[in-house]
Design an enzyme around this catalytic site. Structure first.
Site, PDB file in Angstrom:
ATOM      1  N   ASP A 124     -12.323  10.381 -18.786  1.00 43.30           N
ATOM      2  CA  ASP A 124     -13.751  10.626 -18.507  1.00 43.30           C
ATOM      3  C   ASP A 124     -14.304  11.831 -19.276  1.00 43.30           C
ATOM      4  O   ASP A 124     -15.524  11.983 -19.385  1.00 43.30           O
ATOM      5  CB  ASP A 124     -13.962  10.847 -17.001  1.00 43.30           C
ATOM      6  CG  ASP A 124     -13.735   9.560 -16.217  1.00 43.30           C
ATOM      7  OD1 ASP A 124     -13.789   8.465 -16.812  1.00 43.30           O
ATOM      8  OD2 ASP A 124     -13.497   9.649 -14.998  1.00 43.30           O
TER       9      ASP A 124
ATOM     10  N   GLY B 275     -17.593   0.891 -11.097  1.00 46.93           N
ATOM     11  CA  GLY B 275     -16.321   0.172 -11.255  1.00 46.93           C
ATOM     12  C   GLY B 275     -15.337   0.574 -10.169  1.00 46.93           C
ATOM     13  O   GLY B 275     -14.557  -0.255  -9.674  1.00 46.93           O
TER      14      GLY B 275
ATOM     15  N   ARG C 236     -12.933   7.333  -2.371  1.00 49.22           N
ATOM     16  CA  ARG C 236     -11.749   6.972  -1.575  1.00 49.22           C
ATOM     17  C   ARG C 236     -11.948   7.369  -0.118  1.00 49.22           C
ATOM     18  O   ARG C 236     -11.606   6.611   0.790  1.00 49.22           O
ATOM     19  CB  ARG C 236     -10.506   7.629  -2.188  1.00 49.22           C
ATOM     20  CG  ARG C 236     -10.088   6.937  -3.509  1.00 49.22           C
ATOM     21  CD  ARG C 236      -9.236   7.847  -4.357  1.00 49.22           C
ATOM     22  NE  ARG C 236      -8.641   7.196  -5.524  1.00 49.22           N
ATOM     23  CZ  ARG C 236      -9.264   7.007  -6.697  1.00 49.22           C
ATOM     24  NH1 ARG C 236     -10.518   7.378  -6.848  1.00 49.22           N
ATOM     25  NH2 ARG C 236      -8.629   6.427  -7.712  1.00 49.22           N
TER      26      ARG C 236
ATOM     27  N   ARG D 235     -17.704  -5.506 -17.235  1.00 46.35           N
ATOM     28  CA  ARG D 235     -16.415  -4.801 -17.261  1.00 46.35           C
ATOM     29  C   ARG D 235     -15.273  -5.683 -16.736  1.00 46.35           C
ATOM     30  O   ARG D 235     -15.473  -6.537 -15.896  1.00 46.35           O
ATOM     31  CB  ARG D 235     -16.540  -3.493 -16.466  1.00 46.35           C
ATOM     32  CG  ARG D 235     -17.564  -2.584 -17.122  1.00 46.35           C
ATOM     33  CD  ARG D 235     -17.741  -1.284 -16.400  1.00 46.35           C
ATOM     34  NE  ARG D 235     -16.528  -0.493 -16.402  1.00 46.35           N
ATOM     35  CZ  ARG D 235     -16.375   0.627 -15.706  1.00 46.35           C
ATOM     36  NH1 ARG D 235     -17.370   1.071 -14.949  1.00 46.35           N
ATOM     37  NH2 ARG D 235     -15.257   1.295 -15.759  1.00 46.35           N
TER      38      ARG D 235
HETATM   39  C1  S3P Z   1     -11.345   6.537 -11.682  1.00 44.79           C
HETATM   40  C2  S3P Z   1     -10.436   6.163 -12.615  1.00 44.79           C
HETATM   41  C3  S3P Z   1     -10.776   6.012 -14.035  1.00 44.79           C
HETATM   42  C4  S3P Z   1     -12.054   6.758 -14.373  1.00 44.79           C
HETATM   43  C5  S3P Z   1     -13.150   6.496 -13.398  1.00 44.79           C
HETATM   44  C6  S3P Z   1     -12.734   6.899 -12.000  1.00 44.79           C
HETATM   45  C7  S3P Z   1     -10.896   6.619 -10.290  1.00 44.79           C
HETATM   46  O1  S3P Z   1     -10.963   4.648 -14.317  1.00 44.79           O
HETATM   47  O2  S3P Z   1     -12.495   6.420 -15.675  1.00 44.79           O
HETATM   48  O3  S3P Z   1     -14.319   7.242 -13.745  1.00 44.79           O
HETATM   49  O4  S3P Z   1     -11.620   7.184  -9.440  1.00 44.79           O
HETATM   50  O5  S3P Z   1      -9.814   6.104  -9.996  1.00 44.79           O
HETATM   51  P1  S3P Z   1      -9.715   3.655 -14.632  1.00 44.79           P
HETATM   52  O6  S3P Z   1      -8.857   3.665 -13.450  1.00 44.79           O
HETATM   53  O7  S3P Z   1     -10.333   2.324 -14.861  1.00 44.79           O
HETATM   54  O8  S3P Z   1      -9.081   4.242 -15.850  1.00 44.79           O
END
Ligand code: S3P
Length: 434
Positions: free
Chosen positions: A320, A99, A32, A127
């Site tokens: 996680d 992701g 972020r 994904r």
């Molecule tokens: C994350 C949110 C989670 C987590 C990922 C990091 C984040 O995913 O599993 O490792 O930094 O916002 P989701 O928002 O898809 O649940």
């Protein structure tokens, strides 16, 4: 521990975990800060930035969008932002395995009048991405997916605010909407069924965005600008989870983690390990850019781990950490019951299937459910050949389980750990007594 190749790691049983560590910066916060710094006005200086490959993908994307990214000799990263206007990138934006990069960048990019193509590796390309397309299209963005997945093509342009109720508990989706919302016309508001990690909200505030939170809604006014910050990234609780879980396996363990991120939306692990019977001391709590940071000392339960059930909101908040909790649960007295964790199936791998497969390889009885797992307690595990499936958290979870197994374990695809935690094996070696 010794490696036979970068992709294979041998783990021998341990007697104890002992020592004091300061862990690299939190992955979620680093992503972020990197993204917002890339769009901010001025130069952001970040210390203890995540060393994982995932956050390097986010830095690579902001560099491709016109930000200047410098790795300083003292380890800090300085990002000179684009003062509110991303440039048209000359090529695709490569999100690698991340992701978080793909989903949150999509929100940050969508209001900019250019064409963007976001790609990822084979795992990321499997994904689900509809979850960000829907709200961003409601705001007016034009987004094309490939059968619900990456590559993602975004035809950016001015967006309008929306009121959005997140259908799945996902901090990434929430953050994507907020990252678009502060640049849109009007006030965007959002509700979540489960309070997911709030680093997106805290990071926006740190970069100067006004954001309101009531009991059930978050709202952000559009047309706001970001200002560069100086920040130290707190240590990563999800990386700490591997060492904290390993420590609970040996009654004489004593581990201290300094400068650890203690944000309440990330600290559910400490509650679970407390239910398991571990004891914690928390010292030196302070707040940095809205994030709570502290020193955590864990001592293991003298009479072994109890058992635990994880469902509902806990499942989302611990998403996680579930692989490592499941991986150590056979050593507890009553085992673990995990439900409401269907999201585990669409992470970097199908983590429910891979946890079950690898626990069975180590000789455990496991029952797989669509949205979770049952791992009975009081089971002895033996060393085995572990398949990480190229998933960092699976490689690290089973390295921890291997410490209490009888005989040696070989982790195949161990190098995946570098996605979030390249120092994992050397730090584990440092604190393991044999
Ligand atoms: C994350 C949110 C989670 C987590 C990922 C990091 C984040 O995913 O599993 O490792 O930094 O916002 P989701 O928002 O898809 O649940």
């Amino acid at each position: 521990m010794s490696s036979t190749s970068s992709a294979t790691q041998l783990i021998r049983p341990a007697k104890n975990l002992f020592g004091s560590l300061r862990l690299p910066g939190d992955k979620s916060i680093s992503h972020r800060y990197a993204m917002l710094a890339g769009l901010a006005e001025g130069t952001t200086r970040l210390t203890n930035f995540s060393t994982g490959a995932d956050c390097a993908s986010s830095l690579g994307c902001v560099a491709a969008l016109g930000a200047k990214v410098e790795h300083k000799a003292d380890g800090a990263i300085e990002v000179t932002g684009t003062a509110g206007s991303f440039q048209q990138p000359t090529g695709v934006l490569d999100c690698g395995n991340s992701g978080s990069t793909m989903r949150m960048m999509s929100g940050l990019l969508a209001p900019h009048p250019h064409t963007f193509t976001l790609i990822g590796d084979a795992s990321l390309s499997r994904r689900p991405m509809e979850r960000i397309r829907k709200p961003l299209e409601k705001m007016g963005a034009r987004i094309t997916l490939t059968d619900g997945h990456a590559p993602i093509m975004i035809q950016g342009g001015p967006l309008k605010a929306i009121d959005f109720d997140t259908p799945i508990p996902s901090a990434q989706v929430k953050t994507a909407v907020l990252f678009a919302g502060f640049q849109a016309e009007g006030t965007t508001s959002l509700s979540e069924t489960v309070r997911t990690r709030d680093h997106g909200e805290l990071a926006l505030r740190a970069f100067g965005v006004e954001l309101n939170r009531t009991a059930d809604r978050i709202s952000v006014r559009g047309g706001q600008k970001l200002k560069a910050i100086n920040a130290a990234v707190p240590g990563d609780m999800s990386s700490a989870a591997f060492f904290l879980c390993a420590a609970t396996l040996f009654p004489d363990s004593n581990l201290v983690l300094d400068g650890l991120g203690m944000n309440p939306t990330r600290a559910a692990l400490l509650d679970v390990l407390t239910s398991f019977g571990a004891k914690f001391n928390v010292l030196n709590l302070e707040e940095l850019n809205g994030e709570l940071v502290g020193t955590v000392q864990i001592s293991a339960p003298k009479d072994g781990l109890k058992g635990v059930e994880i469902s509902g909101a806990w499942a989302a908040q611990l998403i996680d950490e579930l692989p490592v909790l499941a991986a150590i649960a056979s050593y507890s007295r009553e085992g673990i019951r995990i439900r409401d964790a269907k999201e585990l199936r669409v992470k970097e791998s199908d983590r429910i299937a891979l946890v079950a497969e690898n626990l069975r390889a180590m000789g455990a009885v496991v029952t797989e459910h669509e949205d979770g797992l049952d791992v009975p307690g009081n089971q002895k595990l033996h060393g085995a050949q572990i398949n990480s499936g190229g998933d960092h958290r699976i490689a690290m979870a089973f390295s921890v389980a291997a410490l209490r197994a009888e005989g040696e374990t070989v982790i195949h695809g161990a190098d995946a750990a570098a996605i979030s935690f390249p120092e994992f094996y050397s730090l584990l070696e440092q604190i393991t007594e044999r």
